[in-house]
Design a protein around this motif. Structure first.
Motif, PDB file in Angstrom:
ATOM      1  N   ARG A 345       0.817  -1.211   0.000  1.00  0.00           N
ATOM      2  CA  ARG A 345       0.000   0.000   0.000  1.00  0.00           C
ATOM      3  C   ARG A 345       0.851   1.261   0.000  1.00  0.00           C
ATOM      4  O   ARG A 345       0.524   2.256  -0.649  1.00  0.00           O
ATOM      5  CB  ARG A 345      -0.920   0.002   1.219  1.00  0.00           C
ATOM      6  N   ALA A 346       1.947   1.242   0.738  1.00  0.00           N
ATOM      7  CA  ALA A 346       2.810   2.419   0.783  1.00  0.00           C
ATOM      8  C   ALA A 346       3.370   2.756  -0.600  1.00  0.00           C
ATOM      9  O   ALA A 346       3.425   3.921  -1.004  1.00  0.00           O
ATOM     10  CB  ALA A 346       3.952   2.182   1.776  1.00  0.00           C
ATOM     11  N   ARG A 347       3.783   1.729  -1.319  1.00  0.00           N
ATOM     12  CA  ARG A 347       4.309   1.939  -2.665  1.00  0.00           C
ATOM     13  C   ARG A 347       3.220   2.476  -3.586  1.00  0.00           C
ATOM     14  O   ARG A 347       3.468   3.394  -4.385  1.00  0.00           O
ATOM     15  CB  ARG A 347       4.856   0.613  -3.216  1.00  0.00           C
ATOM     16  N   GLY A 386      -4.735  -7.130  -2.533  1.00  0.00           N
ATOM     17  CA  GLY A 386      -4.093  -6.238  -3.499  1.00  0.00           C
ATOM     18  C   GLY A 386      -5.056  -5.185  -4.016  1.00  0.00           C
ATOM     19  O   GLY A 386      -4.714  -3.997  -4.141  1.00  0.00           O
ATOM     20  N   THR A 387      -6.282  -5.597  -4.318  1.00  0.00           N
ATOM     21  CA  THR A 387      -7.315  -4.655  -4.751  1.00  0.00           C
ATOM     22  C   THR A 387      -7.623  -3.649  -3.654  1.00  0.00           C
ATOM     23  O   THR A 387      -7.750  -2.441  -3.923  1.00  0.00           O
ATOM     24  CB  THR A 387      -8.597  -5.419  -5.143  1.00  0.00           C
ATOM     25  N   LEU A 388      -7.747  -4.133  -2.420  1.00  0.00           N
ATOM     26  CA  LEU A 388      -8.011  -3.244  -1.283  1.00  0.00           C
ATOM     27  C   LEU A 388      -6.887  -2.221  -1.124  1.00  0.00           C
ATOM     28  O   LEU A 388      -7.144  -1.036  -0.871  1.00  0.00           O
ATOM     29  CB  LEU A 388      -8.156  -4.084  -0.015  1.00  0.00           C
ATOM     30  N   SER A 389      -5.651  -2.669  -1.271  1.00  0.00           N
ATOM     31  CA  SER A 389      -4.496  -1.775  -1.131  1.00  0.00           C
ATOM     32  C   SER A 389      -4.559  -0.634  -2.140  1.00  0.00           C
ATOM     33  O   SER A 389      -4.375   0.542  -1.784  1.00  0.00           O
ATOM     34  CB  SER A 389      -3.204  -2.585  -1.317  1.00  0.00           C
ATOM     35  N   VAL A 390      -4.823  -0.946  -3.394  1.00  0.00           N
ATOM     36  CA  VAL A 390      -4.888   0.091  -4.436  1.00  0.00           C
ATOM     37  C   VAL A 390      -6.083   1.008  -4.201  1.00  0.00           C
ATOM     38  O   VAL A 390      -5.989   2.233  -4.365  1.00  0.00           O
ATOM     39  CB  VAL A 390      -4.968  -0.550  -5.836  1.00  0.00           C
ATOM     40  N   LEU A 391      -7.210   0.437  -3.784  1.00  0.00           N
ATOM     41  CA  LEU A 391      -8.402   1.241  -3.515  1.00  0.00           C
ATOM     42  C   LEU A 391      -8.169   2.235  -2.380  1.00  0.00           C
ATOM     43  O   LEU A 391      -8.539   3.415  -2.477  1.00  0.00           O
ATOM     44  CB  LEU A 391      -9.571   0.313  -3.149  1.00  0.00           C
ATOM     45  N   GLU A 392      -7.561   1.768  -1.301  1.00  0.00           N
ATOM     46  CA  GLU A 392      -7.297   2.654  -0.152  1.00  0.00           C
ATOM     47  C   GLU A 392      -6.357   3.779  -0.552  1.00  0.00           C
ATOM     48  O   GLU A 392      -6.569   4.944  -0.185  1.00  0.00           O
ATOM     49  CB  GLU A 392      -6.702   1.845   0.999  1.00  0.00           C
ATOM     50  N   ALA A 393      -5.326   3.462  -1.319  1.00  0.00           N
ATOM     51  CA  ALA A 393      -4.393   4.500  -1.762  1.00  0.00           C
ATOM     52  C   ALA A 393      -5.085   5.474  -2.704  1.00  0.00           C
ATOM     53  O   ALA A 393      -4.855   6.700  -2.625  1.00  0.00           O
ATOM     54  CB  ALA A 393      -3.196   3.845  -2.452  1.00  0.00           C
ATOM     55  N   ALA A 394      -5.951   4.960  -3.596  1.00  0.00           N
ATOM     56  CA  ALA A 394      -6.664   5.817  -4.543  1.00  0.00           C
ATOM     57  C   ALA A 394      -7.592   6.781  -3.826  1.00  0.00           C
ATOM     58  O   ALA A 394      -7.650   7.982  -4.153  1.00  0.00           O
ATOM     59  CB  ALA A 394      -7.451   4.956  -5.529  1.00  0.00           C
ATOM     60  N   GLU A 395      -8.324   6.282  -2.838  1.00  0.00           N
ATOM     61  CA  GLU A 395      -9.258   7.125  -2.094  1.00  0.00           C
ATOM     62  C   GLU A 395      -8.509   8.179  -1.271  1.00  0.00           C
ATOM     63  O   GLU A 395      -8.900   9.352  -1.232  1.00  0.00           O
ATOM     64  CB  GLU A 395     -10.112   6.252  -1.180  1.00  0.00           C
ATOM     65  N   LYS A 421     -12.158 -12.973  -6.790  1.00  0.00           N
ATOM     66  CA  LYS A 421     -12.568 -11.854  -7.636  1.00  0.00           C
ATOM     67  C   LYS A 421     -13.928 -11.317  -7.221  1.00  0.00           C
ATOM     68  O   LYS A 421     -14.173 -10.109  -7.280  1.00  0.00           O
ATOM     69  CB  LYS A 421     -12.594 -12.281  -9.110  1.00  0.00           C
ATOM     70  N   ARG A 422     -14.818 -12.199  -6.762  1.00  0.00           N
ATOM     71  CA  ARG A 422     -16.119 -11.731  -6.285  1.00  0.00           C
ATOM     72  C   ARG A 422     -15.960 -10.930  -4.994  1.00  0.00           C
ATOM     73  O   ARG A 422     -16.617  -9.896  -4.815  1.00  0.00           O
ATOM     74  CB  ARG A 422     -17.064 -12.911  -6.054  1.00  0.00           C
ATOM     75  N   LEU A 423     -15.071 -11.379  -4.104  1.00  0.00           N
ATOM     76  CA  LEU A 423     -14.831 -10.622  -2.870  1.00  0.00           C
ATOM     77  C   LEU A 423     -14.206  -9.267  -3.203  1.00  0.00           C
ATOM     78  O   LEU A 423     -14.529  -8.256  -2.569  1.00  0.00           O
ATOM     79  CB  LEU A 423     -13.926 -11.426  -1.928  1.00  0.00           C
ATOM     80  N   ALA A 424     -13.330  -9.221  -4.203  1.00  0.00           N
ATOM     81  CA  ALA A 424     -12.769  -7.939  -4.635  1.00  0.00           C
ATOM     82  C   ALA A 424     -13.878  -7.028  -5.162  1.00  0.00           C
ATOM     83  O   ALA A 424     -13.867  -5.810  -4.917  1.00  0.00           O
ATOM     84  CB  ALA A 424     -11.717  -8.172  -5.725  1.00  0.00           C
ATOM     85  N   GLU A 425     -14.857  -7.602  -5.879  1.00  0.00           N
ATOM     86  CA  GLU A 425     -16.006  -6.818  -6.338  1.00  0.00           C
ATOM     87  C   GLU A 425     -16.784  -6.253  -5.158  1.00  0.00           C
ATOM     88  O   GLU A 425     -17.195  -5.087  -5.162  1.00  0.00           O
ATOM     89  CB  GLU A 425     -16.929  -7.689  -7.190  1.00  0.00           C
ATOM     90  N   LEU A 426     -17.017  -7.076  -4.146  1.00  0.00           N
ATOM     91  CA  LEU A 426     -17.765  -6.629  -2.970  1.00  0.00           C
ATOM     92  C   LEU A 426     -17.056  -5.472  -2.274  1.00  0.00           C
ATOM     93  O   LEU A 426     -17.687  -4.528  -1.790  1.00  0.00           O
ATOM     94  CB  LEU A 426     -17.955  -7.800  -1.999  1.00  0.00           C
TER      95      LEU A 426
END
Length: 647
Positions: A345-347, A386-395, A421-426
């Motif tokens: 996430r830091a990166r 990984g999806t959560l990490s990018v989302l948190e940084a984006a927000e 992938k479904r959990l990433a969608e959620l």
């Protein structure tokens, strides 16, 4: 019995053609006699009947030897017409000789008149059938223009005339000496008037057939036509197709043929609003979808394109390709290639903040079903966290748009990959509901033809190796789309998404993988070996469903679907988890991944994704090995397992 039926069906048309020709020759003889005798009554005497019988029998043999009954009438060309001329001439000579030998008393001018009538009856009837068939086909053909009136353009024209899809109605060529000339009745126009001609002739597509022209010039022409709003397809030369036969990278027409529908065309205004003049980040930029996204994004002139990839070699490949392409086209686009892991996430925050990223296309994921099934923890860590990490940084950094690349395997998943992938969608749906800075959406589609691990490159390699082609089950079906379609869908969804929307493409009917294998074998010039054709070239073997694989894929969880600004893209209204419940599950998942607790990770996936219905027991390879091994020594918190030379 089946062989008898097939043999009868095979011989049906030639037999009917023979009978037709005998009838036509008989009519020609009768007409010739009637004209020569000026309507005087005459009767069939024995000698005359023998003369006619010899003529008909000899003519049938001659026509057969000349190959008239092997010619497909709808493809009949100059060679077939020459054969008809030779056959009718030989028939007239036989008539004259038979009349002399049998003393039939046939007037000497009758064979000449007979020759004229026979030529019209035998050749004319075939020509009429050919014209009728072509007219019937042209009713449903797409009207196209061919850019390039050289050898390649003429070859393409001849191929399309006999095909069932396209009707060439105009040529365009930069060479002034070719303009205003006719090619088989089709006029060659000046490209400067292309928009007027396209509107006047109701042309749907322009096919660029100029393989001998430098790539840079082809790109200039293609870009100019597309900027004018025209649909352009670049057609390789015949020599290129022959030299490249059997290579998966050179089978774009095969990819489109298996779709069973026309490729979905992009809405240009939708793409431009998310990319043009923006700072765009693509994660997983070296993958099949990620790299195509980069190629297409570059065409829409972003202010800055940032490519993030964990594989050094894949990143090097796409960077080199894009830089060369932009240099050839003279495009002043800034491209930056960065190594990085989306789980850091830091990166991610550092990259997004440093470059002031405005749009993110998140394509980084582990996607191969059997591999993720055997690496459960890493699959969940990369695809979900990984999806959560990018989302948190984006927000946190105020990114305008975030688009997740999802899959049809996320719908009622039966495997770990689909569940992650479904959990990433959620998670994306939850972010879209809770936060306002970033517009979040997901794009869900089926199998992408030509991507890494897709069936066509695999089948192509197996066919080139002499087979067998392996299919997991005879009834397995999948939705398919091309790589450009997938990328365009993703780019368009970015401008339409809001509050965690899920977008799906109207992908037509699913394709049976077994039928796809047969079709590809035939397209590559081979025959299928099976019980009915034991002498065929390539065998298709049924290997059984792999772990986590299911017979049929779906694109929607329910029936609630609404339209969008694009006629072929739908918005799905689907169930979402409560924020508190989802956050608690994600926190547990993080902890389980840190501890490499494969069993707990699997349990949490089943709990979070309520439709997840695994078809088999957990098969994570390392976890299973740990369960079987007996620890022999402990050093602190670390267990040392027995060493085996096979590990």
């Amino acid at each position: 019995m089946k062989r008898l039926l097939r043999s009868a069906h095979k011989n049906y048309k030639p037999t009917m053609m023979v009978l037709h020709d005998l009838l036509m020759l008989s009519v020609a003889f009768l007409a010739a006699m009637a004209i020569r005798l000026n309507g005087v009554d005459w009767a069939f005497e024995t000698e005359l009947l023998i003369c006619l019988g010899l003529t008909l029998a000899s003519s049938s043999f001659i026509f057969l030897r000349l190959g008239l009954y092997r010619t497909v009438i709808r493809y009949m060309g100059q060679q077939a017409l020459v054969a008809v001329l030779q056959g009718v001439t030989a028939s007239a000579v036989v008539l004259a000789v038979a009349s002399y030998l049998t003393y039939a008393g046939v007037p000497r001018s009758v064979p000449v008149i007979y020759w004229c009538f026979a030529l019209i009856a035998v050749g004319g009837s075939r020509w009429l059938v050919r014209i009728y068939y072509q007219m019937a086909l042209e009713i449903h053909k797409t009207r196209v223009a061919i850019y390039g009136a050289g050898t390649a353009g003429l070859q393409l024209y001849k191929a399309l005339v006999h095909g069932a899809v396209y009707k060439p109605v105009a040529f365009f060529d930069d060479n002034a000496s070719k303009q205003k000339t006719l090619i088989d009745g089709v006029l060659v126009y000046n490209p400067a008037n292309i928009l007027d001609v396209v509107a006047e002739r109701d042309i749907s597509e322009v096919l660029l057939a100029m393989p001998g022209v430098p790539k840079r010039r082809r790109r200039e022409i293609t870009r100019g036509l597309r900027e004018s709003g025209l649909v352009v397809k670049v057609i390789p030369g015949l020599e290129e197709l022959v030299d490249g036969a059997g290579r998966s990278s050179e089978l774009p027409q095969v990819y489109e043929n298996v779709l069973g529908r026309a490729p979905v065309e992009p809405e240009k205004s939708l793409i431009a609003s998310s990319i043009s003049g923006k700072v765009v980040l693509v994660t997983g930029a070296g993958g099949s979808i990620g790299s195509e996204l980069c190629r297409q994004i570059a065409q829409w002139r972003p202010a800055h394109l940032i490519m993030l990839e964990s594989s050094e070699y894949a990143l090097y490949q796409i960077e080199r390709e894009l830089c060369q392409q932009l240099q050839d086209e003279g495009e002043p686009i800034l491209v930056t290639a960065l190594l990085g892991d989306v789980r850091n996430r830091a990166r991610m925050a550092e990259i997004i903040e440093s470059f002031a990223v405005q749009t993110i296309y998140h394509a980084a994921a582990y996607k191969h079903v059997p591999l993720v099934e055997q690496n459960v923890v890493l699959g969940a860590d990369n695809n979900v966290l990984g999806t959560l990490s990018v989302l948190e940084a984006a927000e946190a950094c105020g990114v305008e748009q975030f688009v997740l690349i999802s899959t049809d395997k996320a719908v009622r998943p039966t495997n770990v990959m689909g569940a992650t992938k479904r959990l990433a969608e959620l998670i994306c749906q939850d972010f879209g509901r809770r936060f306002n800075k970033t517009r979040v959406c997901m794009v869900r589609f089926g199998n992408v033809l030509g991507s890494s691990g897709s069936v066509i490159p695999l089948f192509t390699d197996q066919i080139n190796a002499g087979g067998p082609v392996t299919v997991t089950h005879q009834k397995v079906t999948r939705y398919f789309m091309t790589i450009p379609e997938a990328a365009q869908l993703v780019l368009q969804a970015g401008s339409m998404g809001r509050n965690g929307d899920v977008f799906v493409l109207d992908m037509g009917e699913p394709v049976r993988i077994y039928d796809l294998a047969r079709r590809l074998i035939q397209i590559m010039g081979h025959t299928v070996r099976d019980e009915e054709h034991p002498d065929g070239d390539i065998e298709i073997q049924i290997t059984g469903l792999r772990p986590g694989e299911k017979l049929y894929e779906e694109l929607l969880l329910g029936d609630s679907v609404s339209g969008t600004d694009h006629p072929m893209i739908m918005r799905a209204e689907e169930e979402r988890l409560g924020s508190e419940e989802l956050q608690a599950l994600v926190a547990e998942l993080k902890d389980a991944c840190k501890r490499y607790d494969c069993n707990r990770v699997h349990q949490l996936l089943q709990k979070a994704v309520r439709d997840y219905n695994p078809r088999q027991q957990l098969v994570d390879v390392v976890w299973a090995r740990q369960q079987d091994a007996q620890p022999v020594k402990k050093v602190g918190e670390v267990e040392l397992l027995p060493f085996s030379g096979n590990r």
